[in-house]
Write an enzyme that holds these catalytic residues in place. Structure first.
Site, PDB file in Angstrom:
ATOM      1  N   GLU A  91      11.446   8.506   7.739  1.00  0.00           N
ATOM      2  CA  GLU A  91      11.476   7.130   8.366  1.00  0.00           C
ATOM      3  C   GLU A  91      10.168   6.487   8.400  1.00  0.00           C
ATOM      4  OE1 GLU A  91      12.820   6.392  12.174  1.00  0.00           O
ATOM      5  OE2 GLU A  91      12.203   8.388  12.977  1.00  0.00           O
ATOM      6  N   TRP A  92       9.974   5.068   8.261  1.00  0.00           N
ATOM      7  CA  TRP A  92       8.792   4.513   8.474  1.00  0.00           C
ATOM      8  C   TRP A  92       8.725   4.316   9.906  1.00  0.00           C
ATOM      9  CZ3 TRP A  92       4.365   3.513   5.797  1.00  0.00           C
ATOM     10  CH2 TRP A  92       3.575   2.480   6.141  1.00  0.00           C
ATOM     11  N   ILE A  93       7.506   4.887  10.470  1.00  0.00           N
ATOM     12  CA  ILE A  93       6.999   4.705  11.830  1.00  0.00           C
ATOM     13  C   ILE A  93       5.969   3.584  11.936  1.00  0.00           C
ATOM     14  CG2 ILE A  93       6.063   5.788  13.980  1.00  0.00           C
ATOM     15  CD1 ILE A  93       8.924   6.768  13.029  1.00  0.00           C
ATOM     16  N   ASP A 194      -0.945  22.465  13.235  1.00  0.00           N
ATOM     17  CA  ASP A 194      -2.378  21.804  12.256  1.00  0.00           C
ATOM     18  C   ASP A 194      -2.640  20.474  13.129  1.00  0.00           C
ATOM     19  OD1 ASP A 194      -4.267  21.025  10.627  1.00  0.00           O
ATOM     20  OD2 ASP A 194      -2.905  20.486   9.039  1.00  0.00           O
TER      21      ASP A 194
END
Length: 287
Positions: A91-93, A194
Site C-alpha cells: 500500500e502507498w504510505i 535492519d
C-alpha cells in the site's frame, strides 16, 4: 518494466487502467515505483534478478511485525519471486513527521520488542541488502549471534579478501571469547533486523511505519545498537523507548559488538571504507 508492473497490479487484484507511474525513493537494490490506477495507489518494488525468496522473506517479516499489533507497517498486497520478474506490491504510505512521531516510534518499537518468539534466529535464511543471512532456530542467543551472524560475515569477508591478516586473527580471537560480553539467556524478541534511519517513515497523522525488515528473533539491544550506529533517531525516540522498556545496565558494554555485525556487512558490501571502524571495535575488545 511496465509489463512487470501490470503483472504485479493484477496479482494485487487491480485490473483497472494505470493513471501514473513514477520512480520512487526505495534504496539502491530494487527499482521502486509509485503507481496510481483508477482504483488505488501503490508502492511497487521490482528486481530483475532477485535472489531466492527475496521478496517473500520481506513480506513475511512485515507480517510478523504487523501481527504484534504494536507498530504500523505497509500492507502487503502481492509478491512474487519469479525469475526476471520479481515484485512486491505494498500500500502507498504518505504523511509528514510531527513532533510526536519519534516518541511514538520509540514507544511502539519497545512494545514490539516485548513480544517474544520461541527460539532465536529465524526458520529461513533472509537477506540484509543483497547479502544472504544464514539462519536457523537457536535456544542460545550467544551461539546464534556468534555462528550465524559474526562468523558468517567473517567467512564472507575472507572470501571477499577484506578480512585478512591481523583483522582475521582478531576476529577469530573475538569469536572465541564472545561469551565474555554477550549473554546466553536473552529473550528472543521480535526484531526488525535492519533498523537504520532509512527503514522507517511517517504515515498519515505522523504515525510511524517500519519498512524493509530483515526479520529475526533476538536480543532487542542488537536492534537499538544499530539505530545508534549511523544516527538519525532523536533523543525523544530513545527516551520513549527506555520509558516503556528500560535497557539493560550492561548494554553500553556490548553495543559496539552488536554494531560490529552491521559494520562487517557494510565492509562486505562496500569495501575498505568501513575497515577502520571494524578495526576500532576489534581493538577495543581484543587489543
Amino acid at each position: 518494466m511496465k509489463v512487470t508492473l501490470v503483472k504485479a497490479l493484477a496479482a494485487a487484484g487491480d485490473h483497472t487502467n494505470i493513471r501514473e507511474i513514477k520512480r520512487a525513493h526505495g534504496g539502491s537494490i530494487n527499482e521502486s515505483f509509485f503507481v496510481e490506477t483508477n482504483k488505488n495507489k501503490y508502492f511497487i518494488k521490482c528486481h530483475p534478478n532477485s535472489p531466492k525468496h527475496f521478496f517473500s522473506m520481506e513480506a513475511k517479516g512485515l507480517q510478523y511485525i504487523k501481527d504484534t499489533g504494536t507498530i504500523s507497517v505497509p500492507d502487503v498486497l502481492a509478491y512474487s519471486d519469479e525469475k526476471e520478474a520479481a515484485f512486491l506490491v505494498l500500500e502507498w504510505i504518505e504523511g509528514q513527521e510531527t513532533v510526536n512521531t519519534q516518541t511514538l516510534l520509540g514507544c511502539q518499537l519497545a512494545a514490539m520488542h516485548e513480544h517474544a518468539g520461541e527460539k532465536h534466529g529465524f526458520s529461513q535464511d533472509t537477506y540484509i541488502g543483497i547479502l544472504p543471512q544464514p539462519n536457523g532456530p537457536y535456544d542460545n542467543w550467544l551461539k546464534y549471534y556468534r555462528d550465524r551472524r559474526l562468523r558468517a560475515q567473517l567467512e564472507l569477508g575472507m572470501k571477499n579478501n577484506v578480512i585478512t591478516g591481523k583483522r582475521r586473527e582478531k576476529m577469530d580471537e573475538l569469536l572465541k571469547g564472545l561469551g565474555n560480553w554477550i549473554p546466553e539467556d536473552i529473550k528472543p524478541s521480535y526484531l526488525h533486523g535492519d533498523l537504520w534511519n532509512g527503514n522507517w517513515m511517517a504515515g498519515p497523522g505522523g504515525r510511524p511505519y517500519l519498512i524493509d525488515p530483515s526479520f529475526l528473533f533476538g536480543d532487542r539491544h542488537f536492534e537499538i545498537a544499530f539505530t545508534e550506529l549511523f544516527g538519525g533517531f532523536s533523543q525523544e525516540f530513545y527516551r520513549a523507548y527506555s520509558d516503556r522498556y528500560p535497557l539493560d545496565p550492561h548494554y553500553h558494554e556490548r553495543k559496539p559488538l552488536y554494531q560490529l555485525y552491521y559494520l562487517l556487512v557494510h565492509l562486505n558490501l562496500f569495501g575498505e571504507v568501513y575497515g577502520t571502524q571494524v578495526d576500532r571495535v576489534l581493538t577495543r575488545y581484543v587489543g
